[in-house]
Design a protein around this motif. Structure first.
Motif, PDB file in Angstrom:
ATOM      1  N   SER A  56     -66.526  12.691   4.960  1.00  0.00           N
ATOM      2  CA  SER A  56     -67.314  11.286   4.924  1.00  0.00           C
ATOM      3  C   SER A  56     -66.505   9.936   5.401  1.00  0.00           C
ATOM      4  CB  SER A  56     -67.825  10.898   3.726  1.00  0.00           C
ATOM      5  OG  SER A  56     -67.007  11.039   2.754  1.00  0.00           O
ATOM      6  N   ASN A  57     -65.184  10.122   5.656  1.00  0.00           N
ATOM      7  CA  ASN A  57     -64.209   9.208   5.987  1.00  0.00           C
ATOM      8  C   ASN A  57     -64.142   8.999   7.400  1.00  0.00           C
ATOM      9  OD1 ASN A  57     -62.251   7.265   5.780  1.00  0.00           O
ATOM     10  ND2 ASN A  57     -60.359   8.446   5.170  1.00  0.00           N
ATOM     11  N   PRO A  58     -64.767   8.080   7.998  1.00  0.00           N
ATOM     12  CA  PRO A  58     -64.796   7.650   9.403  1.00  0.00           C
ATOM     13  C   PRO A  58     -63.522   7.340   9.833  1.00  0.00           C
ATOM     14  CG  PRO A  58     -65.904   5.983   8.430  1.00  0.00           C
ATOM     15  CD  PRO A  58     -65.642   6.931   7.458  1.00  0.00           C
ATOM     16  N   ASP A  59     -62.668   6.910   8.895  1.00  0.00           N
ATOM     17  CA  ASP A  59     -61.341   6.020   9.268  1.00  0.00           C
ATOM     18  C   ASP A  59     -60.118   7.164   9.105  1.00  0.00           C
ATOM     19  OD1 ASP A  59     -62.655   3.764  10.029  1.00  0.00           O
ATOM     20  OD2 ASP A  59     -62.497   2.975   7.939  1.00  0.00           O
ATOM     21  N   THR A  60     -60.273   8.335   9.390  1.00  0.00           N
ATOM     22  CA  THR A  60     -59.429   9.236   9.094  1.00  0.00           C
ATOM     23  C   THR A  60     -57.930   9.165  10.097  1.00  0.00           C
ATOM     24  OG1 THR A  60     -60.983  10.903   8.035  1.00  0.00           O
ATOM     25  CG2 THR A  60     -58.392  11.864   8.942  1.00  0.00           C
ATOM     26  N   PRO A  61     -56.849   8.902   9.693  1.00  0.00           N
ATOM     27  CA  PRO A  61     -55.835   8.488  11.032  1.00  0.00           C
ATOM     28  C   PRO A  61     -55.733   9.813  11.912  1.00  0.00           C
ATOM     29  CG  PRO A  61     -54.899   9.104   8.654  1.00  0.00           C
ATOM     30  CD  PRO A  61     -56.402   8.876   8.233  1.00  0.00           C
ATOM     31  N   GLU A  62     -55.974  11.223  11.423  1.00  0.00           N
ATOM     32  CA  GLU A  62     -55.808  12.231  12.282  1.00  0.00           C
ATOM     33  C   GLU A  62     -56.841  13.315  12.037  1.00  0.00           C
ATOM     34  OE1 GLU A  62     -53.162  12.586  13.952  1.00  0.00           O
ATOM     35  OE2 GLU A  62     -51.688  11.322  13.378  1.00  0.00           O
ATOM     36  N   PRO A  63     -57.772  12.674  12.956  1.00  0.00           N
ATOM     37  CA  PRO A  63     -59.196  13.580  12.843  1.00  0.00           C
ATOM     38  C   PRO A  63     -58.982  15.298  13.208  1.00  0.00           C
ATOM     39  CG  PRO A  63     -59.546  11.755  14.404  1.00  0.00           C
ATOM     40  CD  PRO A  63     -58.115  11.751  14.017  1.00  0.00           C
ATOM     41  N   SER A  64     -58.078  15.649  14.025  1.00  0.00           N
ATOM     42  CA  SER A  64     -57.736  16.967  14.354  1.00  0.00           C
ATOM     43  C   SER A  64     -57.145  17.714  13.025  1.00  0.00           C
ATOM     44  CB  SER A  64     -56.710  17.435  15.355  1.00  0.00           C
ATOM     45  OG  SER A  64     -55.658  16.564  15.304  1.00  0.00           O
ATOM     46  N   ILE A  65     -56.292  16.822  12.386  1.00  0.00           N
ATOM     47  CA  ILE A  65     -55.576  17.510  11.206  1.00  0.00           C
ATOM     48  C   ILE A  65     -56.634  17.514   9.888  1.00  0.00           C
ATOM     49  CG2 ILE A  65     -53.938  16.936   9.339  1.00  0.00           C
ATOM     50  CD1 ILE A  65     -52.167  15.748  11.530  1.00  0.00           C
ATOM     51  N   ALA A  66     -57.478  16.392  10.095  1.00  0.00           N
ATOM     52  CA  ALA A  66     -58.378  16.611   8.783  1.00  0.00           C
ATOM     53  C   ALA A  66     -59.520  17.534   9.046  1.00  0.00           C
ATOM     54  CB  ALA A  66     -59.230  15.199   8.925  1.00  0.00           C
ATOM     55  N   LEU A  67     -59.928  17.942  10.193  1.00  0.00           N
ATOM     56  CA  LEU A  67     -60.692  19.157  10.625  1.00  0.00           C
ATOM     57  C   LEU A  67     -60.216  20.518  10.144  1.00  0.00           C
ATOM     58  CD1 LEU A  67     -63.616  19.893  11.549  1.00  0.00           C
ATOM     59  CD2 LEU A  67     -62.664  20.177  13.836  1.00  0.00           C
ATOM     60  N   ARG A  68     -58.830  20.534  10.519  1.00  0.00           N
ATOM     61  CA  ARG A  68     -58.008  21.963  10.324  1.00  0.00           C
ATOM     62  C   ARG A  68     -57.883  22.051   8.816  1.00  0.00           C
ATOM     63  NH1 ARG A  68     -54.988  21.881  14.413  1.00  0.00           N
ATOM     64  NH2 ARG A  68     -55.822  23.662  15.534  1.00  0.00           N
ATOM     65  N   ALA A  69     -57.703  20.807   8.094  1.00  0.00           N
ATOM     66  CA  ALA A  69     -57.821  20.523   6.538  1.00  0.00           C
ATOM     67  C   ALA A  69     -58.975  21.285   6.059  1.00  0.00           C
ATOM     68  CB  ALA A  69     -57.230  19.386   5.891  1.00  0.00           C
ATOM     69  N   ARG A  70     -59.850  20.873   6.337  1.00  0.00           N
ATOM     70  CA  ARG A  70     -61.514  21.193   6.125  1.00  0.00           C
ATOM     71  C   ARG A  70     -61.411  22.927   6.276  1.00  0.00           C
ATOM     72  NH1 ARG A  70     -66.224  18.291   8.169  1.00  0.00           N
ATOM     73  NH2 ARG A  70     -67.425  19.419   6.535  1.00  0.00           N
ATOM     74  N   SER A  71     -61.053  23.241   7.314  1.00  0.00           N
ATOM     75  CA  SER A  71     -61.138  24.827   7.371  1.00  0.00           C
ATOM     76  C   SER A  71     -60.203  25.504   6.592  1.00  0.00           C
ATOM     77  CB  SER A  71     -60.730  24.917   9.072  1.00  0.00           C
ATOM     78  OG  SER A  71     -59.196  25.101   9.132  1.00  0.00           O
ATOM     79  N   ARG A  72     -59.140  25.129   6.082  1.00  0.00           N
ATOM     80  CA  ARG A  72     -58.313  25.551   4.917  1.00  0.00           C
ATOM     81  C   ARG A  72     -58.892  25.761   3.815  1.00  0.00           C
ATOM     82  NH1 ARG A  72     -56.332  28.689   8.485  1.00  0.00           N
ATOM     83  NH2 ARG A  72     -55.542  27.870  10.173  1.00  0.00           N
ATOM     84  N   ILE A  73     -59.563  24.319   3.302  1.00  0.00           N
ATOM     85  CA  ILE A  73     -60.300  24.406   2.260  1.00  0.00           C
ATOM     86  C   ILE A  73     -61.541  25.251   1.911  1.00  0.00           C
ATOM     87  CG2 ILE A  73     -61.851  22.715   0.968  1.00  0.00           C
ATOM     88  CD1 ILE A  73     -60.286  20.406   1.828  1.00  0.00           C
ATOM     89  N   LEU A  74     -62.218  25.580   3.328  1.00  0.00           N
ATOM     90  CA  LEU A  74     -63.205  26.711   3.461  1.00  0.00           C
ATOM     91  C   LEU A  74     -62.455  27.909   3.079  1.00  0.00           C
ATOM     92  CD1 LEU A  74     -66.045  27.136   4.295  1.00  0.00           C
ATOM     93  CD2 LEU A  74     -65.300  27.079   6.641  1.00  0.00           C
ATOM     94  N   VAL A  75     -61.331  28.295   3.528  1.00  0.00           N
ATOM     95  CA  VAL A  75     -60.791  29.604   3.288  1.00  0.00           C
ATOM     96  C   VAL A  75     -60.673  29.812   1.639  1.00  0.00           C
ATOM     97  CG1 VAL A  75     -58.559  30.879   3.461  1.00  0.00           C
ATOM     98  CG2 VAL A  75     -59.580  29.693   5.527  1.00  0.00           C
ATOM     99  N   ILE A  76     -59.950  28.666   1.206  1.00  0.00           N
ATOM    100  CA  ILE A  76     -59.738  28.719  -0.220  1.00  0.00           C
ATOM    101  C   ILE A  76     -60.903  28.827  -1.246  1.00  0.00           C
ATOM    102  CG2 ILE A  76     -58.511  27.563  -2.323  1.00  0.00           C
ATOM    103  CD1 ILE A  76     -56.806  26.296  -0.384  1.00  0.00           C
ATOM    104  N   THR A  77     -61.908  28.029  -0.943  1.00  0.00           N
ATOM    105  CA  THR A  77     -63.209  28.246  -1.618  1.00  0.00           C
ATOM    106  C   THR A  77     -63.864  29.515  -1.450  1.00  0.00           C
ATOM    107  OG1 THR A  77     -64.255  27.272   0.027  1.00  0.00           O
ATOM    108  CG2 THR A  77     -63.390  25.752  -1.733  1.00  0.00           C
ATOM    109  N   GLU A  78     -63.968  30.070  -0.262  1.00  0.00           N
ATOM    110  CA  GLU A  78     -64.987  31.212   0.125  1.00  0.00           C
ATOM    111  C   GLU A  78     -63.933  32.471  -0.719  1.00  0.00           C
ATOM    112  OE1 GLU A  78     -65.381  31.667   4.125  1.00  0.00           O
ATOM    113  OE2 GLU A  78     -67.334  30.417   3.873  1.00  0.00           O
ATOM    114  N   ALA A  79     -62.708  32.352  -0.598  1.00  0.00           N
ATOM    115  CA  ALA A  79     -61.813  33.550  -1.089  1.00  0.00           C
ATOM    116  C   ALA A  79     -61.853  33.621  -2.621  1.00  0.00           C
ATOM    117  CB  ALA A  79     -60.549  33.396  -0.474  1.00  0.00           C
TER     118      ALA A  79
END
Length: 683
Positions: free
Chosen positions: A646-669
């Motif tokens: 929900s943060n439109p002012d994320t300084p690094e969009p690609s890093i943010a999306l990759r961080a979200r994918s890692r959060i997905l790994v942790i929560t699902e596992a």
């Protein structure tokens, strides 16, 4: 013409005799020649006990050149270390036999500990250092123990006899074998990477219709990757150039594991997507090089071995495309990153293949190779305690009874315990197999020594008499390589020379021979009894400990200020996956892989969180995970994911999306294995 049909059992052994029997027969002749050459040199140098040279040659001589040379080198290292140790012990306890024998038993325990914590020929060298010290001490002690000032010269003599045998075996094999371990290893690596690539791309192609279950395939491939370790040792034994570049071969094994873990990540993500959303697999598949998509076709591994560089270039381009893929969802970002991991692993393997086939160009990997850590120290401690107690027990029997051949019983017990302790569950059965092999060897040695040798006078006649046993035994060792037959036949081959005991002036004392035979049975009996009284850890207990240790390590670094290297974490978990008993359930394998994935994701997120200015929130979620509260950890990670999204002012969009994918790994596992991540981690 009348035709006959060979029985199914015998057909595989004898119908291909011209081709199938040639390598075992060649090994048998090499074994015989190595022993005879070692005895000739020992007789010519007028050494006290030349049979130790022949025994060493028989032990070192292996069907493969690389294995023989590598084993010979580590046998030399172990011999020198053991000889040095016993000289030092004698200097420290010159008049105190109880202290000397006690420290000698303790040294046996230390070597059992080191052998259990090591792998392959390093483990063998540690075992040898233990029983070489016993060999030298046993021949220099009186009827009831006590060291002698002649220990130094005896140590030099025994070490010289053993090294003569090692060198003779190496000379015979190097002169009759051009080697092939390097090519065999290249073929094994190519076959594995072809299978991984073919099955991975097949899964992506079928994902939209019917996602196949590839868990069993990945487990079998992982088992085959672990089996590469002795093959790498053989290749290193044949080539000094490979030893200099051994890091690249370790990196190739690391690459196979990395590809399997990436495949696991893709399969797990696809299995959790609705069928309508699995079209993302097609997006990934279109980026994979066509050569990988056709990896299942016949002849793929041969083409990759012949010229691995073009395929490597295609994989490099696909990795760059996957990492730069403009993903709109964390799910697609995760699939792209895990698929890139598969391709990076394949690149590492291709570098190893290029080294092995002497390709004109090689891209040397910059990261550290895989070094499997010791998965659990408790089995090593148990083996150390067992070895020390068993050796001490035989020493007490010797001191109390004054039995003249008690020292030889100590030696046999030490050899069996030190060589078999690293075998784990196989050790008790191995001790019984050794006892059977020694019994057969005693019968054969008695026949040769008392029925054949007394009528012979010359050295060539002695060699022919020894060939009556060594050639059939060597043929059998190379021909029938099942674990049970190998244990029995290898014991027969290695113990035969010490029982015959050929010397410059042969003696035929039947009473002495049978006293030695009794000492052999006592030593084997003590070893068998010790494995029964203090057995290796059970399969269930070892599995529970490996899972608990991994969870404990994960919780520790989740909140630690200093993160481990990603390769260190992977090596630690891979070592535990390798040590997981074959009887372990698929769920237990899945839990270790889940811990591996969670640890990787945590390390990546710990690096990304400061850039996103979310370190406090991320640490709060990890604290809940470290405390064994998976529900709270998942809730906090979901909140963190929503905040990033929900943060439109994320300084690094690609890093943010990759961080979200890692959060997905942790929560699902964590959600899938909540009972494991909430369990007590004290092993």
């Amino acid at each position: 013409m009348q035709t006959t049909t060979a029985s199914p059992r015998l057909g595989g052994v004898w119908t291909d005799t011209p081709t199938g029997a040639a390598p075992p027969l060649l090994h048998a002749v090499r074994l015989w020649a190595s022993v005879c050459l070692a005895l000739f040199l020992a007789f010519w140098l007028e050494l006290d006990n030349p049979f130790w040279a022949g025994t060493s040659a028989a032990v070192v001589c292996q069907p493969q050149l690389g294995a023989s040379l590598r084993k010979g080198w580590f046998r030399m290292v172990g011999t020198v270390l053991g000889a040095t140790t016993v000289v030092v012990l004698t200097a420290c306890f010159p008049q105190d036999r109880i202290a000397f024998l006690g420290v000698l038993a303790l040294w046996g325990g230390v070597c059992a500990f080191a052998a259990t914590g090591s792998r392959n020929f390093v483990s063998y060298a540690a075992s040898l250092a233990g029983y070489t010290a016993v060999i030298i001490a046993a021949e220099n002690l009186g009827a009831t123990g006590g060291a002698s000032p002649d220990i130094f010269m005896l140590a030099v003599t025994r070490a010289s006899e053993i090294c003569i045998g090692i060198v003779c075996a190496g000379v015979v094999l190097a002169g009759t074998d051009l080697g092939g371990a390097q090519r065999r290893l290249a073929g094994a690596l190519a076959d594995l990477v072809v299978e991984i690539a073919g099955r991975f791309t097949r899964m992506l192609g079928l994902a939209e219709q019917l996602l196949p279950d590839t868990q069993a395939e990945r487990r079998e491939l992982a088992r085959r990757v672990l089996a590469l370790d002795p093959m790498i040792d053989e290749a290193l034994g044949e080539s000094s150039h490979l030893r200099y570049q051994s890091l690249l071969l370790q990196t190739a094994v690391f690459g196979l594991f990395r590809a399997l873990v990436g495949w696991h990540g893709v399969a797990t993500r696809l299995s959790r997507l609705p069928e309508a959303e699995r079209r993302e697999a097609g997006t990934i598949l279109r980026i994979i090089p066509p050569e990988l998509q056709s990896a299942g076709n016949p002849g793929s591994s041969e083409r990759w071995i012949a010229d691995p560089m073009p395929l490597r270039s295609g994989c490099e381009g696909a990795v760059r495309t996957l990492l730069a893929l403009p993903a709109e969802t964390p799910s697609l970002r995760l699939l792209a990153d895990e698929s890139a991991k598969v391709l990076v692993g394949i690149l590492d393997v291709l570098d190893g293949v290029a080294l092995l086939v002497d390709a004109p160009y090689r891209a040397f990997a910059g990261h550290r190779g895989l070094r499997l850590s010791v998965p659990d120290w408790i089995p090593a401690l148990v083996n150390a305690g067992r070895a020390s107690l068993a050796i001490s027990m035989v020493e007490l029997i010797w001191v109390a009874t004054g039995w003249p051949d008690g020292a030889f019983a100590i030696l046999i017990a030490a050899i069996v315990l030190l060589l078999l302790s690293p075998k784990g569950d196989l050790a008790p059965a191995g001790a019984l197999a050794v006892t059977i092999g020694v019994t057969a060897s005693i019968i054969c040695a008695a026949t040769i020594k008392f029925a054949v040798l007394p009528s012979l006078q010359s050295f060539p006649a002695l060699c022919l008499a020894l060939g009556l046993f060594l050639i059939p035994a060597g043929f059998s060792v190379a021909r029938w390589r099942t674990p049970a037959s190998m244990a029995v036949l290898s014991t027969m081959t290695s113990s035969f020379m010490s029982l015959v005991s050929p010397t410059n002036q042969m003696t035929y004392d039947t009473a002495q021979f049978y006293n030695v035979a009794v000492a052999v049975f006592v030593g084997c009996g003590v070893a068998v009894l010790s494995f029964q009284l203090l057995p290796p850890l059970s399969t269930a207990l070892r599995t529970r400990r490996l899972l608990a240790l991994t969870l404990r390590d994960l919780r520790r670094f989740a909140t630690a200020s200093l993160l481990p290297r990603l390769e260190d974490w992977e090596s630690r978990v891979y070592g535990r996956l390798a040590a997981l008993p074959s009887e372990a359930e698929p769920l237990q394998h899945a839990r270790l892989l889940a811990a591996l994935s969670v640890g990787r994701a945590i390390i990546n997120l710990r690096h990304a969180a400061p850039l996103l200015r979310l370190m406090t929130e991320f640490n709060t979620a990890l604290e809940a995970l470290a405390q064994g509260n998976s529900a709270v950890a998942i809730a906090r990670l979901h909140q963190l994911d929503q905040r990033i999204a929900s943060n439109p002012d994320t300084p690094e969009p690609s890093i943010a999306l990759r961080a979200r994918s890692r959060i997905l790994v942790i929560t699902e596992a964590v959600a899938e294995h909540a009972s494991y991540f909430d369990a007590r981690a004290i092993a």
